[in-house]
Design a protein around this motif. Structure first.
Motif, mmCIF file in Angstrom:
data_model
loop_
_atom_site.group_PDB
_atom_site.id
_atom_site.type_symbol
_atom_site.label_atom_id
_atom_site.label_comp_id
_atom_site.label_asym_id
_atom_site.label_seq_id
_atom_site.Cartn_x
_atom_site.Cartn_y
_atom_site.Cartn_z
ATOM 1 N N GLU A 177 81.540 27.516 56.822
ATOM 2 C CA GLU A 177 82.577 26.474 56.827
ATOM 3 C C GLU A 177 83.718 26.969 55.954
ATOM 4 N N LEU A 178 84.846 27.230 56.557
ATOM 5 C CA LEU A 178 85.973 27.741 55.783
ATOM 6 C C LEU A 178 86.952 26.595 55.519
ATOM 7 N N PRO A 179 87.674 26.703 54.418
ATOM 8 C CA PRO A 179 88.586 25.609 54.072
ATOM 9 C C PRO A 179 89.875 25.644 54.897
ATOM 10 N N TYR A 189 97.287 37.589 58.735
ATOM 11 C CA TYR A 189 96.619 36.598 59.580
ATOM 12 C C TYR A 189 95.177 37.034 59.773
ATOM 13 N N THR A 190 94.262 36.122 59.554
ATOM 14 C CA THR A 190 92.849 36.441 59.731
ATOM 15 C C THR A 190 92.344 35.734 60.976
ATOM 16 N N LEU A 191 91.671 36.476 61.807
ATOM 17 C CA LEU A 191 91.066 35.871 63.011
ATOM 18 C C LEU A 191 89.559 35.896 62.823
ATOM 19 N N ILE A 192 88.966 34.703 62.713
ATOM 20 C CA ILE A 192 87.501 34.642 62.643
ATOM 21 C C ILE A 192 87.024 34.341 64.054
ATOM 22 N N ILE A 193 86.433 35.327 64.692
ATOM 23 C CA ILE A 193 86.032 35.140 66.091
ATOM 24 C C ILE A 193 84.515 35.237 66.202
ATOM 25 N N ASP A 216 76.795 37.640 66.484
ATOM 26 C CA ASP A 216 77.635 37.924 65.327
ATOM 27 C C ASP A 216 78.968 37.192 65.390
ATOM 28 N N TRP A 217 79.637 37.179 64.276
ATOM 29 C CA TRP A 217 81.038 36.768 64.252
ATOM 30 C C TRP A 217 81.787 37.828 63.488
ATOM 31 N N GLN A 218 83.047 37.968 63.780
ATOM 32 C CA GLN A 218 83.827 39.050 63.194
ATOM 33 C C GLN A 218 85.047 38.501 62.478
ATOM 34 N N ASN A 219 85.465 39.261 61.483
ATOM 35 C CA ASN A 219 86.627 38.901 60.680
ATOM 36 C C ASN A 219 87.671 39.990 60.895
ATOM 37 N N CYS A 220 88.658 39.696 61.741
ATOM 38 C CA CYS A 220 89.688 40.690 62.026
ATOM 39 C C CYS A 220 91.003 40.195 61.454
#
Ligand SMILES: *[C@@H]1O[C@H](CO)[C@@H](O)[C@H](O)[C@H]1NC(C)=O
Ligand SMILES: *[C@@H]1O[C@H](CO)[C@@H](O)[C@H](O)[C@H]1NC(C)=O
Length: 492
Positions: free
Chosen positions: A484-486, A232-236, A158-162
């Motif tokens: 793919e994020l901008p 602030y968004t951390l995509i981990i 998974d990946w998480q959006n914190c």
């Protein structure tokens, strides 16, 4: 005498004023003696204080999936201008910066809004740096525990959006404006800053993106100007190797063992079921391990959980299948009649289809002649004895040489004919019952072979189910990549 003393004292006092007095202390008193830290640093009430913010991540400590908490260690760089702290270094012995305790000056009170433990502020109240012109900067460290909704659907792929949401707790958007800091080249630093030298890599999580946005809430028409938030968004992304080695590989191996149950012969009886039930138990242990790790959510089922449920269903089906096959294998002619159609399908068509017919055909072809020859011999012997009692039977070769002796023997044999008949009847009976036994044995072994044929076809079915199911589930994980994020990648 008194005059010289007086002048020396005066000289000392003059010198003292020039060097002995602490310039820093003088500046301190100059700036802070009539300073009220409660007042905003603006001359007119409608002015806005512009506060620049720069967040530096030094360590992503952990993401607790169960409590849905992200723990980070950050430095919060806050800069603003306070006209009351304006001084010129020429007047104060060239002091470039003055360090003052943070509680003595005005602070914009920036807090982490989405914290989870009531720790809104920083971990350590570092000193505030005041530079010439009244520019103030503050760089306190903080350990934040923020809320992060964990999406478990693809666990452990998974990946998480914190996110970290900062805002000024006391001041609204018209009183304090938050902006991003600008680097030496004049570019706005809207990302979370990650200094590769200071950053300690996390073993479980890789940071892919870390963009920040400033959002202004208008706050409606009647209740004031609203406020500003910096989000602030951390995509981990999780590094899945740990789970692959510790859970997935053992789980796939153990689950693969269940297919071996099909290779156990019918004589093994209950062992067939024991193998599959043991595998089922081992899978329950893995399910328990996963349940301990992920949050108790019913919103979605983690991928690993889905896989375990799948292999448990397969194992259960195999246990049921083994019981049914055992039931077929252990039948006897006294309890069950074999329908010719079933026999045709399972013993002739199926082996042909699976390409495994050859050995059973050979064994079938090999056994009848042996039986035929022994039976034939007996029959022939019987015939001879009955039809030629005065036997040219055994003594044909000696007929000419011992004519008289033979005649005597023949007479004796003729006299003994009823006993020989008895004997032959007994031999016939033995032959008959042997034939019956062999027929029964053959039917029993037909049932066993039928069980084997069922095992064979079920093995292939289970193998295909297992392989297709496993690969479908893990393919789903493979396609769950961070979109793919901008934004530029977080770490170069
Ligand atoms: C600081 O004060 C001096 C004079 O009092 C003024 O000329 C200067 O513009 C002030 N600096 C800032 C940054 O406001
Ligand atoms: C992450 O979450 C924020 C808000 O919680 C949302 O605005 C953003 O689009 C999300 N990013 C991704 C990549 O889903």
């Amino acid at each position: 005498m008194a005059g010289t003393l007086l002048s020396a004292l005066l000289l000392l006092q003059l010198l003292g004023r020039g060097e002995g007095k602490n310039e820093e202390l003088r500046l301190y008193h100059h700036l802070l003696d009539d300073y009220d830290p409660g007042r905003r640093p603006v001359q007119k009430p409608e002015d806005t204080v512009t506060v620049t913010l720069k967040v530096t991540l030094t360590n992503l400590i952990s993401l607790n999936e169960k409590e849905e908490t992200l723990t980070t260690s950050v430095w919060i760089g806050i800069d603003w201008h306070d006209y009351r702290l304006n001084y010129s270094k020429g007047d104060f012995g060239g002091i470039e910066t003055l360090r003052v305790p943070s509680e003595l000056v005005w602070l914009p009170e920036i807090v982490l809004e989405n914290n989870i433990d009531g720790q809104f502020g920083v971990a350590y109240e570092a000193n505030v740096l005041v530079s010439e012109g009244g520019y103030v900067s503050w760089l306190p460290p903080a350990i934040y525990r923020s809320i992060c909704a964990v999406e478990v659907t693809y666990f452990p792929f998974d990946w998480q959006n914190c996110s970290l949401v900062f805002r000024s707790q006391t001041y609204n958007a018209e009183e304090v404006e938050l902006v991003f800091a600008v680097d030496d080249d004049g570019d706005t630093i809207s990302n979370i800053d990650i200094d590769t030298e200071a950053y300690t890599e996390n073993g479980e999580w890789a940071i892919d993106f870390c963009p920040g946005v400033i959002r202004r809430h208008d706050g409606g028409s009647n209740d004031g100007p609203g406020d500003t938030e910096v989000i602030y968004t951390l995509i981990i992304r999780r590094k899945p190797l740990f789970y692959v080695i510790n859970i997935i590989v053992p789980c796939v191996l153990i689950s693969g063992l269940v297919l071996l149950a099909y290779f156990l012969p019918a004589q093994a009886g209950g062992q067939k079921c024991t193998v599959s039930i043991n595998v089922l138990l081992a899978q329950t242990v893995f399910l328990f391990l996963i349940a301990q790790k992920i949050p108790e959510t019913s919103l979605s089922v983690p991928l690993l959980g889905r896989y375990l449920i799948f292999v448990m269903v397969v194992a259960t089906l195999i246990v049921m299948n083994c019981v049914i096959v055992l039931n077929v294998s252990c039948r006897t002619p006294t309890t069950h009649a074999m329908s010719p159609r079933l026999r045709h399908v399972l013993l002739e068509l199926l082996p042909q289809l699976l390409g495994s017919g050859a050995p059973s055909e050979v064994s079938r072809a090999a056994s009848p002649p042996r039986r035929a020859s022994s039976l034939g011999l007996l029959l022939r012997a019987e015939e001879l004895i009955l039809k030629k009692p005065r036997s040219e039977l055994m003594f044909e070769g000696q007929r000419y040489r011992h004519r008289t002796w033979t005649a005597a023997l023949c007479q004796t044999l003729g006299a003994a004919a009823p006993e020989i008949r008895c004997c032959v009847d007994a031999v016939n009976f033995v032959a008959e019952s042997t034939r019956d036994q062999e027929a029964t044995g053959e039917e029993v072994s037909d049932w066993v072979r039928m069980g084997k044929a069922l095992d064979n076809i079920c093995f292939w079915a289970a193998l295909v189910l297992f392989l297709v199911g496993s690969s479908l589930i893990f393919l789903g994980a493979y396609f769950n990549q961070v979109p793919e994020l901008p934004y530029p990648p977080c770490m170069l």
